[in-house]
Design a protein around this motif. Structure first.
Motif, PDB file in Angstrom:
ATOM      1  N   TYR A 291       0.826  -1.265  -0.039  1.00 55.14           N
ATOM      2  CA  TYR A 291      -0.150  -0.059  -0.077  1.00 55.14           C
ATOM      3  C   TYR A 291       0.748   1.274   0.009  1.00 55.14           C
ATOM      4  O   TYR A 291       0.691   2.399  -0.467  1.00 55.14           O
ATOM      5  N   LEU A 292       1.993   1.014   0.696  1.00 60.41           N
ATOM      6  CA  LEU A 292       2.818   2.235   0.747  1.00 60.41           C
ATOM      7  C   LEU A 292       3.896   2.488  -0.415  1.00 60.41           C
ATOM      8  O   LEU A 292       4.668   3.409  -0.321  1.00 60.41           O
ATOM      9  N   GLY A 293       3.746   1.696  -1.182  1.00 56.88           N
ATOM     10  CA  GLY A 293       4.644   1.861  -2.476  1.00 56.88           C
ATOM     11  C   GLY A 293       5.662   0.750  -2.559  1.00 56.88           C
ATOM     12  O   GLY A 293       6.538   0.978  -3.511  1.00 56.88           O
ATOM     13  N   HIS A 294       5.801  -0.068  -1.695  1.00 59.94           N
ATOM     14  CA  HIS A 294       6.671  -1.264  -1.647  1.00 59.94           C
ATOM     15  C   HIS A 294       8.329  -0.649  -1.516  1.00 59.94           C
ATOM     16  O   HIS A 294       8.600   0.098  -0.736  1.00 59.94           O
TER      17      HIS A 294
ATOM     18  N   LYS B  25       8.477   3.511  -1.368  1.00 62.53           N
ATOM     19  CA  LYS B  25       7.738   4.233  -0.296  1.00 62.53           C
ATOM     20  C   LYS B  25       8.494   5.612   0.159  1.00 62.53           C
ATOM     21  O   LYS B  25       9.415   5.898  -0.140  1.00 62.53           O
ATOM     22  N   VAL B  26       7.296   6.581   0.249  1.00 61.23           N
ATOM     23  CA  VAL B  26       7.331   7.855   0.661  1.00 61.23           C
ATOM     24  C   VAL B  26       6.880   8.230   1.985  1.00 61.23           C
ATOM     25  O   VAL B  26       7.230   9.270   2.242  1.00 61.23           O
ATOM     26  N   THR B  27       6.529   7.381   2.586  1.00 58.49           N
ATOM     27  CA  THR B  27       5.890   7.471   4.031  1.00 58.49           C
ATOM     28  C   THR B  27       6.022   6.238   4.870  1.00 58.49           C
ATOM     29  O   THR B  27       6.261   5.308   4.394  1.00 58.49           O
ATOM     30  N   SER B  28       5.085   6.359   5.750  1.00 63.21           N
ATOM     31  CA  SER B  28       5.156   5.008   6.667  1.00 63.21           C
ATOM     32  C   SER B  28       3.578   4.864   7.247  1.00 63.21           C
ATOM     33  O   SER B  28       2.809   5.921   7.181  1.00 63.21           O
TER      34      SER B  28
END
Length: 107
Positions: free
Chosen positions: A12-15, A18-21
């Motif tokens: 969901y967070l972009g694998h 990731k740009v966030t947590s």
């Protein structure tokens, strides 16, 4: 189930990008500050007792209740997708009736 949950969060967070947590309030309202949570509208949540989202629903319900928000949570004995499964007419009707009653009463 916990490792699958982490896997889903990661996707969901972009694998790998990731740009966030998961602790970002824009990803999960569980981490929103109290002032913002107080402004949330009345919330009704339905979840199945075996769903990955059960823990999140329970935690969000506690967060909302702790600041005095109107929140109603109903845990069903089957997966939440029961509305589309065969032999689950009772749970589908129950869920839809609860939604109708909630909206009529609070909106």
């Amino acid at each position: 189930q916990a490792s699958y949950r982490r896997f889903c969060f990661d996707l969901y967070l972009g694998h790998s990008r990731k740009v966030t947590s998961t602790a970002d309030p824009q990803v999960s309202p569980l981490y929103a500050d109290e002032q913002l949570v107080r402004r949330f509208p009345p919330i009704l949540m339905h979840v199945g007792k075996n769903e990955l989202a059960l823990q999140d629903v329970e935690e969000m319900s506690m967060v909302l209740s702790s600041v005095g928000n109107t929140v109603e949570t109903h845990v069903y004995p089957a997966l939440h997708l029961h509305r589309w499964g065969s032999g689950s007419h009772f749970w589908a009707q129950d869920s839809l009736l609860r939604i109708d009653e909630f909206l009529y009463r609070l909106w």
